[in-house]
Design a protein around this motif. Structure first.
Motif, PDB file in Angstrom:
ATOM      1  N   ILE A  93      44.187  37.663  49.912  1.00 20.82           N
ATOM      2  CA  ILE A  93      43.725  38.457  48.781  1.00 20.82           C
ATOM      3  C   ILE A  93      44.089  39.921  48.996  1.00 20.82           C
ATOM      4  O   ILE A  93      43.799  40.497  50.048  1.00 20.82           O
ATOM      5  CB  ILE A  93      42.206  38.316  48.592  1.00 20.82           C
ATOM      6  CG1 ILE A  93      41.841  36.852  48.292  1.00 20.82           C
ATOM      7  CG2 ILE A  93      41.712  39.229  47.467  1.00 20.82           C
ATOM      8  CD1 ILE A  93      40.341  36.586  48.294  1.00 20.82           C
ATOM      9  N   VAL A  94      44.727  40.518  47.985  1.00 17.75           N
ATOM     10  CA  VAL A  94      45.025  41.948  47.945  1.00 17.75           C
ATOM     11  C   VAL A  94      44.258  42.528  46.760  1.00 17.75           C
ATOM     12  O   VAL A  94      44.167  41.898  45.703  1.00 17.75           O
ATOM     13  CB  VAL A  94      46.544  42.202  47.785  1.00 17.75           C
ATOM     14  CG1 VAL A  94      46.839  43.693  47.664  1.00 17.75           C
ATOM     15  CG2 VAL A  94      47.317  41.581  48.946  1.00 17.75           C
ATOM     16  N   LEU A  95      43.699  43.725  46.920  1.00 22.27           N
ATOM     17  CA  LEU A  95      42.892  44.335  45.868  1.00 22.27           C
ATOM     18  C   LEU A  95      43.549  45.606  45.344  1.00 22.27           C
ATOM     19  O   LEU A  95      44.133  46.380  46.104  1.00 22.27           O
ATOM     20  CB  LEU A  95      41.488  44.652  46.393  1.00 22.27           C
ATOM     21  CG  LEU A  95      40.685  43.444  46.901  1.00 22.27           C
ATOM     22  CD1 LEU A  95      39.365  43.905  47.493  1.00 22.27           C
ATOM     23  CD2 LEU A  95      40.452  42.425  45.793  1.00 22.27           C
ATOM     24  N   ASP A  96      43.426  45.814  44.032  1.00 22.43           N
ATOM     25  CA  ASP A  96      44.062  46.941  43.332  1.00 22.43           C
ATOM     26  C   ASP A  96      43.007  47.603  42.454  1.00 22.43           C
ATOM     27  O   ASP A  96      42.440  46.941  41.578  1.00 22.43           O
ATOM     28  CB  ASP A  96      45.225  46.391  42.493  1.00 22.43           C
ATOM     29  CG  ASP A  96      45.911  47.436  41.624  1.00 22.43           C
ATOM     30  OD1 ASP A  96      45.461  48.587  41.575  1.00 22.43           O
ATOM     31  OD2 ASP A  96      46.917  47.085  40.976  1.00 22.43           O
ATOM     32  N   PRO A  97      42.705  48.896  42.645  1.00 19.06           N
ATOM     33  CA  PRO A  97      41.667  49.542  41.838  1.00 19.06           C
ATOM     34  C   PRO A  97      42.051  49.787  40.383  1.00 19.06           C
ATOM     35  O   PRO A  97      41.230  50.245  39.590  1.00 19.06           O
ATOM     36  CB  PRO A  97      41.418  50.865  42.569  1.00 19.06           C
ATOM     37  CG  PRO A  97      42.683  51.137  43.293  1.00 19.06           C
ATOM     38  CD  PRO A  97      43.240  49.791  43.688  1.00 19.06           C
ATOM     39  N   GLY A  98      43.296  49.507  39.997  1.00 12.12           N
ATOM     40  CA  GLY A  98      43.658  49.524  38.575  1.00 12.12           C
ATOM     41  C   GLY A  98      43.747  50.907  37.967  1.00 12.12           C
ATOM     42  O   GLY A  98      43.164  51.169  36.907  1.00 12.12           O
ATOM     43  N   ILE A  99      44.509  51.789  38.588  1.00  8.10           N
ATOM     44  CA  ILE A  99      44.687  53.133  38.054  1.00  8.10           C
ATOM     45  C   ILE A  99      45.255  53.046  36.635  1.00  8.10           C
ATOM     46  O   ILE A  99      46.236  52.342  36.375  1.00  8.10           O
ATOM     47  CB  ILE A  99      45.633  53.959  38.950  1.00  8.10           C
ATOM     48  CG1 ILE A  99      45.029  54.113  40.349  1.00  8.10           C
ATOM     49  CG2 ILE A  99      45.933  55.323  38.331  1.00  8.10           C
ATOM     50  CD1 ILE A  99      43.693  54.804  40.395  1.00  8.10           C
ATOM     51  N   GLY A 100      44.616  53.751  35.699  1.00  3.95           N
ATOM     52  CA  GLY A 100      45.096  53.805  34.319  1.00  3.95           C
ATOM     53  C   GLY A 100      44.575  52.713  33.408  1.00  3.95           C
ATOM     54  O   GLY A 100      44.805  52.773  32.200  1.00  3.95           O
ATOM     55  N   PHE A 101      43.875  51.730  33.934  1.00  2.00           N
ATOM     56  CA  PHE A 101      43.383  50.633  33.099  1.00  2.00           C
ATOM     57  C   PHE A 101      41.935  50.900  32.695  1.00  2.00           C
ATOM     58  O   PHE A 101      41.014  50.756  33.491  1.00  2.00           O
ATOM     59  CB  PHE A 101      43.488  49.294  33.844  1.00  2.00           C
ATOM     60  CG  PHE A 101      44.860  48.699  33.822  1.00  2.00           C
ATOM     61  CD1 PHE A 101      45.179  47.656  32.969  1.00  2.00           C
ATOM     62  CD2 PHE A 101      45.852  49.205  34.648  1.00  2.00           C
ATOM     63  CE1 PHE A 101      46.457  47.114  32.941  1.00  2.00           C
ATOM     64  CE2 PHE A 101      47.131  48.671  34.632  1.00  2.00           C
ATOM     65  CZ  PHE A 101      47.438  47.631  33.773  1.00  2.00           C
ATOM     66  N   GLY A 102      41.748  51.317  31.440  1.00  2.02           N
ATOM     67  CA  GLY A 102      40.406  51.586  30.941  1.00  2.02           C
ATOM     68  C   GLY A 102      39.733  52.723  31.680  1.00  2.02           C
ATOM     69  O   GLY A 102      38.518  52.688  31.904  1.00  2.02           O
ATOM     70  N   LYS A 103      40.518  53.738  32.047  1.00  3.91           N
ATOM     71  CA  LYS A 103      39.974  54.848  32.825  1.00  3.91           C
ATOM     72  C   LYS A 103      40.505  56.171  32.276  1.00  3.91           C
ATOM     73  O   LYS A 103      41.685  56.284  31.955  1.00  3.91           O
ATOM     74  CB  LYS A 103      40.354  54.695  34.298  1.00  3.91           C
ATOM     75  CG  LYS A 103      39.833  53.397  34.933  1.00  3.91           C
ATOM     76  CD  LYS A 103      40.374  53.190  36.331  1.00  3.91           C
ATOM     77  CE  LYS A 103      39.880  51.879  36.916  1.00  3.91           C
ATOM     78  NZ  LYS A 103      40.514  50.692  36.303  1.00  3.91           N
ATOM     79  N   SER A 104      39.636  57.164  32.243  1.00  2.05           N
ATOM     80  CA  SER A 104      40.036  58.499  31.839  1.00  2.05           C
ATOM     81  C   SER A 104      40.759  59.184  32.990  1.00  2.05           C
ATOM     82  O   SER A 104      40.797  58.681  34.122  1.00  2.05           O
ATOM     83  CB  SER A 104      38.800  59.314  31.456  1.00  2.05           C
ATOM     84  OG  SER A 104      38.004  59.560  32.614  1.00  2.05           O
TER      85      SER A 104
END
Length: 370
Positions: free
Chosen positions: A266-277
């Motif tokens: 498992i690799v985790l990605d904080p999701g920069i730019g997805f539903g974030k200001s």
């Protein structure tokens, strides 16, 4: 109300010798952390924050509420855990230094290079070869744009786009991930030789995805996004975004493990730019080292993203290389293992120079007594 604990590295150092050994090697990589904030939240609000170092962490953990002690001990162990390499077909991707993942979009509408490689197989092959030769450890192939407002793609069309690209990249010896949230596309991609499933919905978009991913035995990348349907950017509702993303990724990790996916895959990605200001993105980026406490390798995908334009006079996506390299270096400083980028040659060069500096710092004893 339930309580949660977070251990956030807050002071990075060049190496343990710089602070008389009172530092840890973060997640087995080339970043070292000395001071940590041990934070307790209840009902979304921070109720305590204690600063500790390696030498005083035992006391800080002992001071936690009893129900949080085991979780605190686990996070402290995870922060120091070296991750095994990813075995991808015949390629071994070591995670003791940052690795570069090159982006190959075979779409008409991706925000940076939409259409450039979808209808021109020769251009696609040349671009893939250039990334591979420049040092991309993995090539990430996607057939659906996930930018805000992008139209959904029928899974048959998405598979038609990605399969030839995957077959070509596998044929030239590259490790390949498929960027998709649809199980039918995952299955077609794996049959074509893909080695990793990269799902921007964290295997939530379709209930069949978890079972398929577990049965495949392949590594998976689970990304944070607030949306649950077609629009992954929808309905962001954060109390404290850095901690909320941590909680989401923890739940995604546990859900995947519960479905039979091995933790080491498992690799985790904080999701920069997805539903974030912009403010959300900057906060998450400044908390990146904390996500190592989840016990999985981390992927950072910030290349050419909207936040760079917002901080540089709204320049076009292809003019965001400088900002992309700044964020890549920030990720390396935070111990991130995988950097998902458009500009592979430039990022690999930056990584190599960064590594030279880190190696030199570890062997610099000029400030120590003989």
């Amino acid at each position: 109300m339930s309580q949660s604990v977070y251990i956030q590295p807050i002071t990075m150092v060049s190496g343990p010798q710089a602070v008389e050994g009172d530092a840890i090697r973060l997640a087995g990589g080339m970043a070292y952390a000395r001071e940590f904030a041990v934070i307790v939240r209840e009902g979304g609000a921070v109720t305590s924050r204690r600063i500790a170092t390696k030498a005083s962490m035992a006391q800080a953990l002992a001071a936690l509420p009893a129900e949080l002690g085991a979780e605190g001990e686990m996070q402290w162990s995870y922060l120091q855990m070296a991750h095994p390499p990813l075995e991808l077909g015949g390629r071994t991707i070591r995670l003791d230094q940052p690795q570069v993942m090159g982006i190959l979009n075979v779409t008409p509408d991706s925000f940076s290079d939409g259409g450039e490689f979808m209808d021109d197989p020769d251009a696609m092959k040349a671009h893939a070869a250039a990334m591979h030769e420049a040092g991309a450890a993995i090539i990430d192939i996607g057939g659906e744009s996930t930018r805000p407002g992008a139209k959904a793609v029928w899974e048959g069309e998405e598979a038609k786009r990605v399969v030839p690209a995957i077959e070509h990249c596998v044929g030239m010896g590259a490790a390949v991930s498929v960027d998709t949230r649809r199980p039918a596309v995952m299955e077609a991609a794996l049959e074509a030789g893909a080695h990793i499933i990269n799902d921007v919905s964290a295997l939530r978009y379709d209930p069949r995805s978890l079972e398929l991913a577990a049965a495949s035995g392949k590594p998976v990348i689970l990304m944070h996004a607030p949306g649950t349907g077609e629009d992954l950017h929808a309905d962001p509702d954060y109390t404290a975004v850095a901690f909320d993303v941590f909680d989401f990724l923890k739940e995604a990790r546990d859900r995947a493990i519960g479905a039979g996916i091995a933790a080491e895959r498992i690799v985790l990605d904080p999701g920069i730019g997805f539903g974030k200001s912009l403010a959300d993105n900057l906060t998450i980026l400044n908390h990146l080292p904390m996500y190592h406490a989840l016990g999985c390798p981390l992927l950072l995908g910030a290349s050419r993203k909207r936040m760079i334009g917002a901080l540089s006079n709204e320049v076009a996506a292809h003019q965001r290389v400088g900002g992309s390299l700044t964020l890549a270096q920030h990720g390396m400083d935070a111990g991130v293992q995988l950097l998902r980028v458009h500009d592979v040659f430039e990022t690999v060069q930056a990584r190599n120079v960064w590594r030279g500096l880190r190696d030199a710092a570890l062997t610099d004893f000029s400030g120590l007594e003989a």
